[in-house]
Design a protein around this motif. Structure first.
Motif, PDB file in Angstrom:
ATOM      1  N   ILE A 225       0.837  -1.206   0.000  1.00  0.00           N
ATOM      2  CA  ILE A 225       0.000   0.000   0.000  1.00  0.00           C
ATOM      3  C   ILE A 225       0.870   1.253   0.000  1.00  0.00           C
ATOM      4  N   LEU A 226       1.960   1.244   0.798  1.00  0.00           N
ATOM      5  CA  LEU A 226       2.849   2.407   0.830  1.00  0.00           C
ATOM      6  C   LEU A 226       3.483   2.662  -0.532  1.00  0.00           C
ATOM      7  N   GLY A 227       3.834   1.596  -1.253  1.00  0.00           N
ATOM      8  CA  GLY A 227       4.377   1.767  -2.595  1.00  0.00           C
ATOM      9  C   GLY A 227       3.380   2.422  -3.536  1.00  0.00           C
ATOM     10  N   LYS A 228       2.112   2.024  -3.448  1.00  0.00           N
ATOM     11  CA  LYS A 228       1.080   2.649  -4.285  1.00  0.00           C
ATOM     12  C   LYS A 228       0.878   4.116  -3.911  1.00  0.00           C
ATOM     13  N   TRP A 229       0.912   4.403  -2.620  1.00  0.00           N
ATOM     14  CA  TRP A 229       0.716   5.793  -2.187  1.00  0.00           C
ATOM     15  C   TRP A 229       1.856   6.682  -2.696  1.00  0.00           C
ATOM     16  N   LEU A 230       3.095   6.221  -2.565  1.00  0.00           N
ATOM     17  CA  LEU A 230       4.230   7.028  -3.030  1.00  0.00           C
ATOM     18  C   LEU A 230       4.180   7.229  -4.540  1.00  0.00           C
ATOM     19  N   LYS A 231       3.775   6.201  -5.263  1.00  0.00           N
ATOM     20  CA  LYS A 231       3.653   6.328  -6.712  1.00  0.00           C
ATOM     21  C   LYS A 231       2.572   7.331  -7.081  1.00  0.00           C
ATOM     22  N   HIS A 232       1.481   7.336  -6.283  1.00  0.00           N
ATOM     23  CA  HIS A 232       0.386   8.273  -6.561  1.00  0.00           C
ATOM     24  C   HIS A 232       0.771   9.708  -6.236  1.00  0.00           C
ATOM     25  N   LEU A 233       1.655   9.897  -5.245  1.00  0.00           N
ATOM     26  CA  LEU A 233       2.053  11.253  -4.847  1.00  0.00           C
ATOM     27  C   LEU A 233       3.034  11.900  -5.820  1.00  0.00           C
ATOM     28  N   LYS A 234       3.645  11.126  -6.702  1.00  0.00           N
ATOM     29  CA  LYS A 234       4.581  11.705  -7.660  1.00  0.00           C
ATOM     30  C   LYS A 234       3.864  12.695  -8.575  1.00  0.00           C
ATOM     31  N   PRO A 235       4.486  13.811  -8.897  1.00  0.00           N
ATOM     32  CA  PRO A 235       3.844  14.784  -9.797  1.00  0.00           C
ATOM     33  C   PRO A 235       3.602  14.178 -11.178  1.00  0.00           C
ATOM     34  N   THR A 236       2.495  14.580 -11.786  1.00  0.00           N
ATOM     35  CA  THR A 236       2.204  14.120 -13.147  1.00  0.00           C
ATOM     36  C   THR A 236       3.089  14.807 -14.176  1.00  0.00           C
ATOM     37  N   LYS A 237       3.495  16.025 -13.871  1.00  0.00           N
ATOM     38  CA  LYS A 237       4.372  16.753 -14.789  1.00  0.00           C
ATOM     39  C   LYS A 237       5.176  17.758 -13.979  1.00  0.00           C
ATOM     40  N   ALA A 238       6.457  17.851 -14.295  1.00  0.00           N
ATOM     41  CA  ALA A 238       7.327  18.786 -13.565  1.00  0.00           C
ATOM     42  C   ALA A 238       8.572  19.067 -14.391  1.00  0.00           C
ATOM     43  N   LYS A 239       9.126  20.233 -14.164  1.00  0.00           N
ATOM     44  CA  LYS A 239      10.366  20.639 -14.812  1.00  0.00           C
ATOM     45  C   LYS A 239      11.050  21.660 -13.914  1.00  0.00           C
ATOM     46  N   VAL A 240      12.197  21.278 -13.344  1.00  0.00           N
ATOM     47  CA  VAL A 240      12.932  22.142 -12.422  1.00  0.00           C
ATOM     48  C   VAL A 240      14.397  22.147 -12.841  1.00  0.00           C
ATOM     49  N   ASP A 241      14.975  23.344 -12.935  1.00  0.00           N
ATOM     50  CA  ASP A 241      16.399  23.524 -13.215  1.00  0.00           C
ATOM     51  C   ASP A 241      17.067  24.091 -11.968  1.00  0.00           C
TER      52      ASP A 241
END
Length: 343
Positions: free
Chosen positions: A249-265
């Motif tokens: 369950i924790l693995g699914k939660w962490l995967k769900h919390l990842k941003p859908t789109k991001a770009k940082v320099d």
């Protein structure tokens, strides 16, 4: 009878409608995602951050700028419920003029200095008056204390004389009793009595170091018992099965919390090139987590830190609530929680 049936029918329809609306609301809460977007920059030219959170009919907007301050608003549908604004970093001259009611900076400073001087003069006069009152009160009190001290010395002298006289009398009586073993000649010698019979022997006092050692041993024993209980709790089959499910369950939660789109320099560098290299090595360990959206530009010559970019994603409450509910409903989980409370 027909009237009663129609009333019951209408009440049943109303009740079913209420239940249906509640179920629909629950499904919307669990399924509709909370969308967020955050963007900002931290460079020499600009320092700002923007944020936006949306969920169904609710929206929260925020904007922070170094010069403009913090601006934000809360909206429900198309209506603004609340706005907030706060500015930072005002010039001292502007602050003084606003607080003084439109005065110039020189006039406001002069007025403040005059107020401070008047307050200091007032405090000095109050202190002088208080000292004068104390002096008037303490004069008769000091005279009375001197007389009392004289009488006390006279009494001590008389008591010392009487004590010396008693000592001489007791010394003469002790010389007389010395010949008869401490007993007057007209009285027989009393038999010796063992005073320790029927009484417990006095307990020996422990040294401070021994008490500390005893406490350490007690705490060590308690910790060992606690560790053994934890080990037994961890080795139980129900605990192991619960932990395996929780890891999934924790693995699914962490995967769900990842941003859908991001770009940082990000551009960074420390004073020492070795420190910059070691930090880059630590960050490389987690490259699979950020490699798709974070670009790093190390600088081995100058001390600098700059970053800019955006992050957006969505979070569903049902993704967290539904697996947690199913996990709690299992017997192994409830048994594990009960055992954990008893440790």
């Amino acid at each position: 009878m027909a009237v009663v049936l129609t009333i019951l029918k209408i009440l049943g329809i109303i009740l079913l409608c209420i239940i249906g609306l509640l179920l629909l609301l629950l499904i919307l809460v669990l399924v509709v995602p909370i969308r967020y977007r955050v963007e900002g920059a931290f460079t020499e030219e600009q320092k700002f951050a923007k944020g936006k959170v949306r969920w169904m009919f609710f929206r929260v907007l925020g904007h922070f700028d170094k010069d403009e301050g913090l601006l934000g608003e809360v909206k429900v549908a198309w209506f603004t419920v609340k706005r907030f604004e706060r500015k930072f970093g005002k010039d001292e001259e502007v602050q003084v003029i606003e607080e003084a009611g439109g005065q110039t900076l020189e006039e406001a400073i002069q007025e403040l200095e005059e107020k401070e001087a008047a307050e200091e003069q007032k405090k000095a006069e109050e202190a002088k008056a208080a000292d004068a009152k104390k002096a008037e009160v303490t004069k008769p009190a000091e005279a009375g204390k001197a007389e009392e001290a004289k009488t006390a010395e006279a009494k001590k002298a008389e008591e010392a004389k009487t004590a010396d006289a008693k000592k001489t009398e007791t010394a003469s009586e002790a010389g007389k009793k010395a010949d008869t073993g401490g007993v007057p000649p007209d009285q027989p010698k009393a038999p010796e009595i063992d005073m320790t019979v029927g009484k417990d022997a006095p307990e020996e006092k422990k040294a401070p170091g021994e008490e500390v050692i005893d406490k350490i041993e007690d705490n060590w024993d308690k910790m060992n018992r606690k560790m053994s209980h934890l080990q037994q709790f961890w080795e139980r089959p129900a605990t192991q099965r619960t932990w395996e499910r929780l890891k999934k369950i924790l693995g699914k939660w962490l995967k769900h919390l990842k941003p859908t789109k991001a770009k940082v320099d990000m551009h960074f560098g420390f004073t020492s090139p070795a420190t910059t290299g070691s930090m880059l090595g630590y960050m490389a360990r987690f490259y699979p987590l950020y490699g798709n959206w974070l670009t790093i530009y190390p600088d081995f010559y100058y001390k600098v830190f700059e970053a800019e970019g955006f992050v957006k994603g969505r979070i569903r409450i049902g993704t967290f609530a539904i697996p947690a509910l199913f996990l709690y409903l299992r017997k192994d989980t409830r048994r594990t929680i009960k055992l954990a409370k008893k440790i």
